[in-house]
Design an enzyme around this catalytic site. Structure first.
Site, mmCIF file in Angstrom:
data_model
loop_
_atom_site.group_PDB
_atom_site.id
_atom_site.type_symbol
_atom_site.label_atom_id
_atom_site.label_comp_id
_atom_site.label_asym_id
_atom_site.label_seq_id
_atom_site.Cartn_x
_atom_site.Cartn_y
_atom_site.Cartn_z
ATOM 1 N N HIS A 1 0.816 -1.213 0.000
ATOM 2 C CA HIS A 1 0.000 0.000 0.000
ATOM 3 C C HIS A 1 0.850 1.265 0.000
ATOM 4 C CE1 HIS A 1 -4.080 -1.764 0.830
ATOM 5 N NE2 HIS A 1 -3.308 -2.802 1.127
ATOM 6 N N ASP B 1 3.614 9.399 -0.968
ATOM 7 C CA ASP B 1 2.459 8.619 -0.547
ATOM 8 C C ASP B 1 2.213 7.498 -1.539
ATOM 9 O OD1 ASP B 1 0.539 8.205 1.399
ATOM 10 O OD2 ASP B 1 -0.338 10.194 1.183
#
Length: 477
Positions: A156, A365
């Site tokens: 992720h 991110d």
């Protein structure tokens, strides 16, 4: 043909009676309901040190299997190697990496513990889907316990550039653990390229024309890009209700007609909050005509407050917000509303719908679903503008956003001004382009694409291990 049973493994398990924000838990439950299966992971509880016992909770045709962790395991596996070594390294902050052999051994020990209990629950034809950086060694531990079913892994967070990854002392062992999976999923093509660079130049693997990684000994490893998304249609529906909630109505009344700029982030150094506050102060300095006409709401729930870097960051942000407010506030207006608390998803969606500008400017991110949620919440007839860091994974998909460099505060200040001045027709065009992507590539499409590819992977023998450590569950290391 009966579908294969699905087994989800994650650091935390979203139990059915727990209310968690975001659509990932709902997507996992939907997948499990289709096939039956198990969701396995840590319960979130700390128990007295000793042998962990799995807690099994059957719900319909699903099993929720959770383990408590001892304090030592929690400190070394979760607080230690996962969040003080891998997290900063994978987010391109090598100066914050805290590595020692003890916490690495604890990380391996907990993965061995998970494997020990999970292996007893698995059936030969299961599809096992492991999530995130906490559980990189899990497939290797399962293979050594004789598990031969297909096992996929989804990262992720970002995968670091090869030169950064090799700075980790045990990078070869971590790669060896990754090679025990059948399918690796990354958020962006940039992450996949970083992984390919590592395996080619450090490991000597070859990349086939279809992207398959050809390892020594003949084993093949599939790796691909599967950008995670949101339940777009559900977020659209929920935003219509959320904007009428008490919290949203109170926020709107407090604005007194001012435009709202919003940021929602966990309090973490990867989110670029210091740079964002500085940029907003720079915007107010350069665009005096907007003073008193806009309000910036930054919601930043605390996280990992026991880590010194996080405590210092919180103090720094409080000082910075105070300095900006002290310089520009009026008796009836405060430019920055800085809130260190969590809000339920049902409230946040209403806030997003009210906001004229969404600021999503992380330094790095994996994806950032706030960016996608903000877009999905907008009013089609009068949408807001997304200001998005080029280093968020979402920037690879959302071309309608205003892309910024999060270290360039002048660039961000200019983007805020441009967003506030953008004509309605341009805002609609940009929003529509992003919504077309989000409706086509929602969380169901993400889940289906990964599981379909995992199910199609040929069963292979487990990879040979070359001197990597085996950590017994029951022994101290």
């Amino acid at each position: 043909m009966k579908p294969r049973r699905l087994v989800i493994v994650s650091n935390r398990v979203a139990l059915p009676d727990e209310q968690r924000p975001g659509g990932l838990a709902l997507a996992m439950r939907a997948a499990l309901r289709e096939t039956g299966g198990i969701w396995f992971g840590w319960s979130g509880r700390i128990c007295d040190d000793g042998e962990a016992k799995p807690r099994i909770k059957p719900v319909d045709n699903l099993l929720y299997a959770t383990l408590d962790l001892g304090q030592r395991d929690f400190n070394e596996y979760y607080k230690g190697f996962a969040n003080r070594t891998l997290w900063p390294l994978f987010h391109y902050r090598p100066s914050l990496v805290d590595y020692n052999r003890q916490i690495y051994a604890g990380y391996l020990r907990v993965n061995e513990l998970f494997a020990d209990h999970l292996a007893r629950l698995l059936e030969p034809d299961d599809l096992v889907w492991v999530h995130d950086y906490h559980l990189i060694p899990l497939a290797d531990a399962l293979r050594r316990r004789g598990v031969g079913c297909r096992i996929g892994f989804f990262l992720h967070i970002p995968f670091p550039a090869a030169d950064l990854f090799i700075a980790l002392p045990k990078h070869r062992e971590l790669f060896q653990s990754l090679s025990a999976y059948d399918l690796l999923g990354f958020q962006t093509r940039r992450d996949l390229h970083a992984f390919h660079d590592y395996v080619q130049f450090e490991v000597g693997a070859q990349i086939a024309a279809d992207g398959t990684v050809l390892l020594a000994g003949g084993r093949e490893l599939r790796a691909g890009v599967f950008p995670i998304s949101i339940d777009t249609a559900q977020v659209e529906r929920d935003a219509l209700t959320a904007v009428g909630s008490l919290q949203a109505r109170r926020l709107q009344e407090s604005l007194q007609g001012r435009a709202l700029v919003i940021g929602v982030d966990r309090l973490d150094y990867s989110k670029g909050l210091t740079q964002r506050f500085t940029a907003f102060g720079q915007f107010l300095k350069q665009a005096a005509r907007f003073r008193g006409r806009i309000s910036f709401l930054q919601i930043a729930p605390p996280s990992r407050s026991e880590v010194p870097e996080y405590r210092e960051m919180r103090r720094s942000l409080e000082r910075l917000a105070g300095a900006i407010n002290g310089a520009y506030a009026e008796a009836d207006w405060v430019p920055i509303r800085y809130v260190n608390k969590s809000y339920p998803q049902s409230t946040l969606l209403g806030f997003y719908r009210l906001a004229r500008v969404g600021l999503v400017t992380p330094l790095r991110d994996g994806m950032n679903l706030v960016a996608k949620e903000y877009v999905a919440c907008q009013r089609p007839e009068d949408p807001g503008v997304l200001v998005l860091s080029r280093f968020a994974g979402a920037a690879q998909e959302l071309d309608g956003a205003l892309k910024v460099h999060p270290f360039d505060t002048d660039d961000m200040a200019e983007a805020i001004r441009r967003a506030l001045e953008m004509p309605l027709e341009e805002r609609r065009q940009r929003w529509q382009a992003m919504m077309d992507v989000l409706r086509r590539q929602d969380i169901t499409a993400w889940r289906s694409a990964f599981l379909q590819e995992l199910a199609a992977v040929p069963v292979q023998p487990a990879p040979a291990r070359e001197g990597a450590e085996t950590v017994p569950v029951a022994e101290d290391v």
